[in-house]
Design a protein around this motif. Sequence first.
Motif, PDB file in Angstrom:
ATOM      1  N   ARG A   1      -6.065 109.454  64.913  1.00  0.00           N
ATOM      2  CA  ARG A   1      -4.804 109.974  65.480  1.00  0.00           C
ATOM      3  C   ARG A   1      -4.029 110.745  64.415  1.00  0.00           C
ATOM      4  N   ALA A   2      -4.015 110.193  63.204  1.00  0.00           N
ATOM      5  CA  ALA A   2      -3.288 110.863  62.112  1.00  0.00           C
ATOM      6  C   ALA A   2      -3.861 112.257  61.880  1.00  0.00           C
ATOM      7  N   PHE A   3      -5.191 112.358  61.831  1.00  0.00           N
ATOM      8  CA  PHE A   3      -5.804 113.675  61.625  1.00  0.00           C
ATOM      9  C   PHE A   3      -5.525 114.604  62.805  1.00  0.00           C
ATOM     10  N   GLY A   4      -5.566 114.044  64.000  1.00  0.00           N
ATOM     11  CA  GLY A   4      -5.319 114.872  65.185  1.00  0.00           C
ATOM     12  C   GLY A   4      -3.911 115.442  65.191  1.00  0.00           C
ATOM     13  N   ILE A   5      -2.943 114.591  64.921  1.00  0.00           N
ATOM     14  CA  ILE A   5      -1.547 115.067  64.927  1.00  0.00           C
ATOM     15  C   ILE A   5      -1.334 116.046  63.768  1.00  0.00           C
ATOM     16  N   ALA A   6      -1.907 115.695  62.605  1.00  0.00           N
ATOM     17  CA  ALA A   6      -1.755 116.584  61.444  1.00  0.00           C
ATOM     18  C   ALA A   6      -2.355 117.956  61.751  1.00  0.00           C
ATOM     19  N   HIS A   7      -3.486 117.979  62.438  1.00  0.00           N
ATOM     20  CA  HIS A   7      -4.078 119.277  62.794  1.00  0.00           C
ATOM     21  C   HIS A   7      -3.138 120.066  63.691  1.00  0.00           C
ATOM     22  N   GLU A   8      -2.508 119.373  64.610  1.00  0.00           N
ATOM     23  CA  GLU A   8      -1.611 120.057  65.532  1.00  0.00           C
ATOM     24  C   GLU A   8      -0.339 120.555  64.838  1.00  0.00           C
ATOM     25  N   ILE A   9      -0.094 120.069  63.619  1.00  0.00           N
ATOM     26  CA  ILE A   9       1.025 120.599  62.823  1.00  0.00           C
ATOM     27  C   ILE A   9       0.532 121.720  61.895  1.00  0.00           C
ATOM     28  N   CYS A  10      -0.547 121.453  61.145  1.00  0.00           N
ATOM     29  CA  CYS A  10      -0.936 122.363  60.044  1.00  0.00           C
ATOM     30  C   CYS A  10      -2.125 123.253  60.354  1.00  0.00           C
ATOM     31  N   GLY A  11      -2.981 122.843  61.277  1.00  0.00           N
ATOM     32  CA  GLY A  11      -4.260 123.529  61.470  1.00  0.00           C
ATOM     33  C   GLY A  11      -4.106 124.861  62.182  1.00  0.00           C
ATOM     34  N   GLU A  12      -5.197 125.586  62.244  1.00  0.00           N
ATOM     35  CA  GLU A  12      -5.198 126.868  62.953  1.00  0.00           C
ATOM     36  C   GLU A  12      -4.802 126.620  64.404  1.00  0.00           C
ATOM     37  N   GLY A  13      -3.839 127.382  64.904  1.00  0.00           N
ATOM     38  CA  GLY A  13      -3.351 127.171  66.271  1.00  0.00           C
ATOM     39  C   GLY A  13      -2.374 126.010  66.375  1.00  0.00           C
TER      40      GLY A  13
ATOM     41  N   ALA B   1       0.639 110.681  56.015  1.00  0.00           N
ATOM     42  CA  ALA B   1       0.654 112.119  55.760  1.00  0.00           C
ATOM     43  C   ALA B   1       1.304 112.876  56.924  1.00  0.00           C
ATOM     44  N   VAL B   2       1.204 112.331  58.137  1.00  0.00           N
ATOM     45  CA  VAL B   2       1.802 113.011  59.295  1.00  0.00           C
ATOM     46  C   VAL B   2       3.316 113.167  59.103  1.00  0.00           C
ATOM     47  N   ASP B   3       3.952 112.147  58.536  1.00  0.00           N
ATOM     48  CA  ASP B   3       5.394 112.241  58.280  1.00  0.00           C
ATOM     49  C   ASP B   3       5.686 113.373  57.286  1.00  0.00           C
ATOM     50  N   VAL B   4       4.831 113.477  56.283  1.00  0.00           N
ATOM     51  CA  VAL B   4       5.030 114.521  55.266  1.00  0.00           C
ATOM     52  C   VAL B   4       4.810 115.902  55.896  1.00  0.00           C
ATOM     53  N   TYR B   5       3.767 116.040  56.699  1.00  0.00           N
ATOM     54  CA  TYR B   5       3.495 117.343  57.331  1.00  0.00           C
ATOM     55  C   TYR B   5       4.635 117.738  58.286  1.00  0.00           C
ATOM     56  N   SER B   6       5.112 116.792  59.066  1.00  0.00           N
ATOM     57  CA  SER B   6       6.187 117.114  60.003  1.00  0.00           C
ATOM     58  C   SER B   6       7.461 117.492  59.251  1.00  0.00           C
ATOM     59  N   ALA B   7       7.801 116.709  58.225  1.00  0.00           N
ATOM     60  CA  ALA B   7       9.035 116.984  57.472  1.00  0.00           C
ATOM     61  C   ALA B   7       8.974 118.379  56.843  1.00  0.00           C
ATOM     62  N   THR B   8       7.838 118.730  56.260  1.00  0.00           N
ATOM     63  CA  THR B   8       7.745 120.021  55.579  1.00  0.00           C
ATOM     64  C   THR B   8       7.622 121.171  56.595  1.00  0.00           C
ATOM     65  N   ALA B   9       7.066 120.873  57.764  1.00  0.00           N
ATOM     66  CA  ALA B   9       6.945 121.902  58.812  1.00  0.00           C
ATOM     67  C   ALA B   9       8.313 122.385  59.281  1.00  0.00           C
TER      68      ALA B   9
ATOM     69  N   PRO C   1      -5.552 106.015  45.671  1.00  0.00           N
ATOM     70  CA  PRO C   1      -5.672 105.349  46.975  1.00  0.00           C
ATOM     71  C   PRO C   1      -4.369 104.668  47.424  1.00  0.00           C
ATOM     72  N   ALA C   2      -3.522 104.317  46.483  1.00  0.00           N
ATOM     73  CA  ALA C   2      -2.251 103.693  46.869  1.00  0.00           C
ATOM     74  C   ALA C   2      -1.086 104.529  46.331  1.00  0.00           C
ATOM     75  N   PRO C   3      -0.038 104.713  47.141  1.00  0.00           N
ATOM     76  CA  PRO C   3       0.058 104.292  48.525  1.00  0.00           C
ATOM     77  C   PRO C   3      -0.813 105.169  49.426  1.00  0.00           C
ATOM     78  N   ALA C   4      -1.525 104.511  50.343  1.00  0.00           N
ATOM     79  CA  ALA C   4      -2.378 105.252  51.268  1.00  0.00           C
ATOM     80  C   ALA C   4      -1.511 106.077  52.212  1.00  0.00           C
ATOM     81  N   LEU C   5      -1.928 107.303  52.459  1.00  0.00           N
ATOM     82  CA  LEU C   5      -1.197 108.139  53.421  1.00  0.00           C
ATOM     83  C   LEU C   5      -1.985 108.344  54.706  1.00  0.00           C
TER      84      LEU C   5
END
Length: 257
Positions: free
Chosen positions: A105-117, A194-202, A91-95
Motif C-alpha cells: 500500500r505504501a508503494f502504491g500510494i507513493a507511486h500515485e504521489i511521485c510516479g509517472e502520471g 515515506a508516504v508522509d514525507v512524499y505527501s508533505a513535500t508534494a 534500516p531504522a527508523p524504517a520508512l
Amino acid sequence: MPVDYVPFEEARAAKGLRMTVVPGIPSPWSEAAKGIFHVKRLPWQAVRLDARSDAMADWAKERSAPVAFFDDEAPRGSWPQILLLAERLAPAPALLPSDPLERARAFGIAHEICGEGGLVWDRRLQGVQAGLRGEPGGFPEPVAQYLAGKYGYHAEAGARYGPRVVALLGMLAGLLHAQRRAGSRFYLGDRLTAVDVYSATAMAMFKPLPKELCPMMDLIRPTLEAMDEATAKALDPILLEHRDFVYREFLELPLTL
Ligand SMILES: N[C@@H](CCC(=O)N[C@@H](CS)C(=O)NCC(=O)O)C(=O)O
C-alpha cells in the motif's frame, strides 16, 4: 543536520552517500529524498543539479535530479530506488511498513504521489500546458517547452491532467480523514512512513511553505501556487495540516534549497 553542498567534482570523487538535487525550488522529488535522509540521520553530500553539464549527466546518467550515489554502485535516479537505498543504509527508523500488504500500500500510494502520471507529475504537466497555451499560472513559455519535452507532455492528454490532480488530492485527503477518525495523524498505521514525507513535500507544488521557511526565486512561487477552482477546492486543509505536522516534527526547517 543542514544540507552539505559540495562541488560536483568533489562528490564524484568521494565515497559514501551523495545526491544531486534541484537547486532554488522546492522540487518534491529532491525534497522528499533529502527528507528521507534527514529522518534516517544519514550523512550525505549534496550537489546542485546543473542540467546543462555534460560531465554531470555522464556521472548521473540523466539530467534530472535527484540521483543518489553510494560508493561505486550504479546511480539511482528514481524515488523507489532512492528510498530502498536509504532503507538499506539506515534500516531504522524504517520508512516502509514491515507487513507486506501495508508495504505494498505504501508503494502504491507513493507511486500515485511521485510516479509517472502521479500527483506531482501531472501537476507539473498542468503547469506546462498552461505555460504553452499562455494561460495564467503556467510555467514561463521557455520553461514549459523544456519541461514538456523532458517529462512527456502530450497535448492530446491535456484534458486529463487537471481532473487527475483533483482526484488524487481527493484520494489523499480521504485517507488522512479516515486515519484521523481512527486516531492517527499518519497515512499508514500510527507512525511516519515515506508516504508522509512524499505527501508533505508534494504540497510545494500547490502551497509552498512560507518564505521564511522556504526561500525561493520570487517568480517561482506564484507559478507553484496558481490553480483553478477545482484544484483549489480539492486542496483540503487536512493536506496542509499534515504537511505542517510532518515538517515540524520530522523534517528539516528551514529548507536549504
Ligand atoms: N527521476 C525522478 C523524477 C525526477 C524529476 O522529475 N526531477 C525534476 C524535478 S522538477 C528535475 O530534475 N527538474 C529539473 C530539470 O529537469 O532540469 C523519479 O522518477 O523519481
